[in-house]
Design a protein around this motif. Structure first.
Motif, PDB file in Angstrom:
ATOM      1  N   MET A 475       0.837  -1.201   0.000  1.00 55.90           N
ATOM      2  CA  MET A 475       0.000   0.000   0.000  1.00 55.90           C
ATOM      3  C   MET A 475       0.874   1.254   0.000  1.00 55.90           C
ATOM      4  SD  MET A 475      -3.031  -0.813   2.734  1.00 55.90           S
ATOM      5  CE  MET A 475      -1.990  -1.661   3.934  1.00 55.90           C
ATOM      6  N   GLY A 477       0.898   5.212   0.902  1.00 52.55           N
ATOM      7  CA  GLY A 477       0.217   6.278   1.625  1.00 52.55           C
ATOM      8  C   GLY A 477       0.810   7.617   1.234  1.00 52.55           C
ATOM      9  N   GLN A 496      -6.989   7.903   3.832  1.00 50.87           N
ATOM     10  CA  GLN A 496      -6.036   6.811   3.606  1.00 50.87           C
ATOM     11  C   GLN A 496      -5.738   6.006   4.869  1.00 50.87           C
ATOM     12  OE1 GLN A 496      -2.711   7.891   0.562  1.00 50.87           O
ATOM     13  NE2 GLN A 496      -3.398   9.830   1.451  1.00 50.87           N
ATOM     14  N   ILE A 500      -5.893   2.010   4.961  1.00 55.24           N
ATOM     15  CA  ILE A 500      -4.784   1.139   5.362  1.00 55.24           C
ATOM     16  C   ILE A 500      -5.216   0.216   6.494  1.00 55.24           C
ATOM     17  CG2 ILE A 500      -2.480   1.117   6.393  1.00 55.24           C
ATOM     18  CD1 ILE A 500      -1.914   3.726   4.854  1.00 55.24           C
ATOM     19  N   SER A 510       0.612  -7.098   4.845  1.00 56.11           N
ATOM     20  CA  SER A 510       0.472  -5.805   4.179  1.00 56.11           C
ATOM     21  C   SER A 510       1.658  -4.908   4.508  1.00 56.11           C
ATOM     22  CB  SER A 510      -0.828  -5.120   4.613  1.00 56.11           C
ATOM     23  OG  SER A 510      -1.956  -5.842   4.163  1.00 56.11           O
ATOM     24  N   VAL A 512       3.419  -1.050   3.951  1.00 57.93           N
ATOM     25  CA  VAL A 512       3.066   0.335   3.653  1.00 57.93           C
ATOM     26  C   VAL A 512       4.306   1.075   3.168  1.00 57.93           C
ATOM     27  CG1 VAL A 512       2.229   2.524   4.581  1.00 57.93           C
ATOM     28  CG2 VAL A 512       1.166   0.379   5.295  1.00 57.93           C
TER      29      VAL A 512
END
Length: 736
Positions: A475, A477, A496, A500, A510, A512
């Motif tokens: 992901m 951000g 966001q 998340i 996951s 980031v």
């Protein structure tokens, strides 16, 4: 005070030699390259008429929207940030100025189709903790400037990032004066080694964007000297910029560009600065700013008057500004041209630019500045055997985010720009831009046999649904920051954080990747195993991010700013000062932290940050040993660094003052970037700048070192010190 007087006598004597010409060669003294730049500048200034003198101390903003309808630009002016005409009869070149903090800017495509190499943000450069990389980036920008016909670069931001919400934090080099001074100085030196004038800006305490033209930075003298001014002082000593730009704001009640104490007392008297002070664009309020230390009015169309044109001529005629002061203003400008090489080696537009080589510089800086914040379960580096990967993030299929404002660089004709709201003349600069280096494509290229899916993340529920079916989720951000606007808080905008959180709940694998202009809160941090801070990563950012994600580059970046858990931990947690005031109403911005900026504030208050200044993980491990401290007038510290892991990688051991005779404290004393193979060791020696061990004494005045014990700590971050030693120092005072 004696040395400045001797310098003045030298200038007058050199200028007064018979016929202002070299006796041996018959050529004018200002053409004699064997003479010091100050002597040549003095001789050249004496050859000018008053009309020519006045022409050199004010300039225009050479863009179509500042010109009267149908009016052409002056001959030789390049559309860009600024233009000051030269004096052709004496070989004095015009000053052609461009914004260039992170590359050569092209505002609103005013030079149609002209692209330039875009470096990562200043914070990304600072995160490398590597002055050599800062130098390389500065040299690259300087080379492109010459090829495009520019000889003055508005670069080298040395303001400290005091508030994590600051809109221009991304342009600067972080919260510490030593790190900022060394990195800014190296970048400036790299630029000026290309024979262009480099500028250090914005003197001083120009560290917030909210109503920046009317904010009054309130701080006591000692605290200012130990923090923001020390950053500028080190940058000027290391980089020797030919120009200094003053800021928009007031400092202790007086506008920075007309601040007699800052410009005359500190810069020109105490630091013996020989170059010239230019104003920021639209920052001049009166002609008497000349008496207060300002040498040149920039972009005069943005001020209420052309203060340094007809009004200055009238002031000189009336004696309210002395003729000697006008001569000094001009001498400083000529000194800058001669000392930088602009006078002797004028720029020649049209030289070829090796954009491919410059792109490698940008990519190397970006990869070196990426910070691995968290890596539980050794999630990173990613295995290239992954089968299904979901990439989530706004515009990650287009490119990597860039900060907004005058530092934005157009690196490609295909650069994506999303217009944001705004009504002022500067609104055209306020675009959320993406350099066309898409992380999605770079990730797909690393794992060609995997299924790599994409979602823009604008609908959290949909992103979470897709995440549940992927092996790994990456992901992005995004927090876009820009000049002329501060962030309202530390949240990731556009929902966001919630996205998340939802995705991490759906898939525990996951990762980031943050693209931010500074620190952000991470309410989802406990739910994700890995986080990297990629900053604004420049024109090769997508590739650099993939380099780190997949282990082609072992992350070695370190945080140049503390990441607080919340804004409540900072020294000014309330709504930004002046945010709700009408335009034009002055207001105070108090600095309760004084010189205890960033990590020093956390050490003082005992608060535990989310991630400390200097923090950064690696795919290998390092050990420090054999710390030795040698006292003396310039203390020296040495220690051994060993790579005890299984991969080659870089490390940044950091040295801190943890106590002085007055009690506990925290201050960065030195650092060194080292790269080691597995099992390899190196011995590092650091010399400590005595000012970092001192307190500024306004009564003496100067840097006062107290007698007694000083505790030194070595570690991997401001809050992770593993070795300590003590040294005892004798009392002494250093000049300001």
């Amino acid at each position: 005070m004696m040395k400045p007087k001797r310098t003045c006598i030298l200038l007058v004597c050199a200028a007064a030699l018979p016929g202002v010409a070299g006796a041996a060669s018959g050529q004018p003294l200002w053409l004699d390259r064997a003479l010091p730049p100050a002597a040549r500048a003095a001789a050249l200034e004496q050859a000018l008429t008053d009309e020519e003198r006045l022409s050199l101390v004010h300039g225009i903003w050479p863009v179509p929207w500042t010109r009267p309808a149908g009016a052409a630009l002056p001959p030789g002016a390049i559309p860009g940030a600024g233009y000051v005409p030269g004096v052709p009869r004496l070989g004095i070149p015009a000053l052609t100025e461009t914004d260039a903090s992170l590359g050569i800017a092209n505002p609103s495509n005013v030079r149609a189709g002209d692209i330039a190499t875009a470096l990562p943000s200043g914070l990304a450069i600072a995160a490398t903790f590597d002055p050599d990389l800062a130098y390389a980036g500065g040299a690259m920008i300087g080379a492109e400037a010459r090829a495009k016909g520019f000889n003055v670069l508005l670069t080298g931001g040395a303001n400290l990032a005091r508030d994590p919400r600051g809109g221009r934090n991304f342009e600067y080099f972080g919260e510490d004066p030593l790190l900022t001074g060394l990195m800014a100085g190296a970048a400036i030196r790299g630029t000026q080694d290309q024979h262009v004038i480099a500028t250090v800006k914005h003197l001083a305490l120009n560290d917030s964007e909210t109503n920046r033209n009317f904010s009054n930075s309130v701080i006591d003298e000692a605290a200012m000297r130990e923090s923001d001014l020390l950053a500028f002082q080190i940058a000027i000593e290391r980089g020797r910029p030919a120009s200094v730009m003053c800021g928009y704001n007031l400092v202790n009640g007086t506008y920075a560009c007309g601040n007699d104490h800052l410009l005359n007392d500190v810069l020109k008297r105490d630091w013996r600065y020989p170059g010239f002070v230019m104003s920021d664009w639209g920052a001049v309020k009166a002609t008497d700013f000349a008496n207060k230390g300002l040498d040149q009015q920039s972009a005069e169309e943005l001020d209420k008057q052309r203060w340094f044109a007809e009004p200055l001529a009238a002031a000189v005629a009336a004696g309210t500004v002395s003729h000697a002061r006008l001569s000094d203003m001009v001498r400083r400008i000529l000194y800058a041209q001669i000392a930088s090489g602009v006078f002797d080696t004028p720029v020649k537009p049209g030289a070829p630019i090796d954009y491919a080589a410059h792109a490698k510089v940008a990519r190397g800086v970006a990869a070196s500045g990426i910070v691995l914040l968290k890596n539980d379960r050794a999630m990173l580096p990613l295995a290239k055997t992954a089968r299904t990967v979901l990439v989530i993030g706004d515009y990650v299929e287009k490119g990597v985010l860039s900060g907004g404002g005058s530092s934005n660089v157009v690196a490609s004709p295909d650069q994506t720009g999303v217009a944001m709201s705004g009504e002022t003349q500067f609104a055209q600069y306020v675009k959320e831009q993406y350099h066309p280096s898409p992380p999605l494509a770079a990730i797909r290229a690393r794992i060609p046999n995997a299924t790599v899916l994409f979602d823009n993340g604008r609908n959290a529920a949909e992103a979470a649904r897709k995440a549940a079916h992927a092996d790994i989720v990456i992901m992005f951000g995004n927090q876009w920051m820009t000049e002329d606007s501060d962030a309202p808080n530390l949240d990731l905008p556009r929902g966001q954080d919630a996205m998340i959180q939802a995705v991490a709940t759906a898939n525990p694998n996951s990762i980031v990747v943050l693209q931010t202009g500074g620190p952000v809160a991470m309410p989802w941090l406990d739910r994700v195993p890995a986080v990297i801070e990629a900053w604004y990563s420049g024109q090769q950012g997508g590739e650099a991010i993939a380099d780190v994600l997949f282990g082609d580059v072992n992350p070695a970046g370190r945080l140049p700013m503390t990441f607080p858990r919340s804004i409540a931990q900072t020294s000014r947690p309330a709504v930004l000062d002046g945010a709700d005031l009408p335009d034009g109403r002055p207001f105070d911005v108090a600095y309760p932290e004084g010189s205890d900026v960033g990590y020093r504030w956390f050490a003082k208050t005992g608060a535990r940050p989310l991630f400390a200044f200097g923090h950064g993980l690696s795919y290998t491990r390092f050990r420090y040993a054999n710390l030795r401290v040698q006292a003396g007038r310039s203390p020296r510290v040495s220690f051994t660094v060993t790579n005890v892991g299984g991969r080659a990688g870089g490390d940044v051991p950091q040295l801190y003052l943890t106590a002085d005779p007055a009690g506990p404290t925290r201050r960065l004393l030195g650092f060194r970037k080292v790269t080691l193979a597995p099992g390899a060791s190196t011995r590092v020696t650091l010399d400590i700048d005595p000012r970092l061990l001192a307190r500024y004494d306004t009564a003496r005045p100067g840097w006062s070192i107290a007698c007694g014990p000083y505790a030194i700590g070595l570690g991997s971050a401001a809050d992770a010190l593993t070795l300590s030693e003590q040294l005892r120092l004798k009392p002494r005072t250093l000049r300001p």
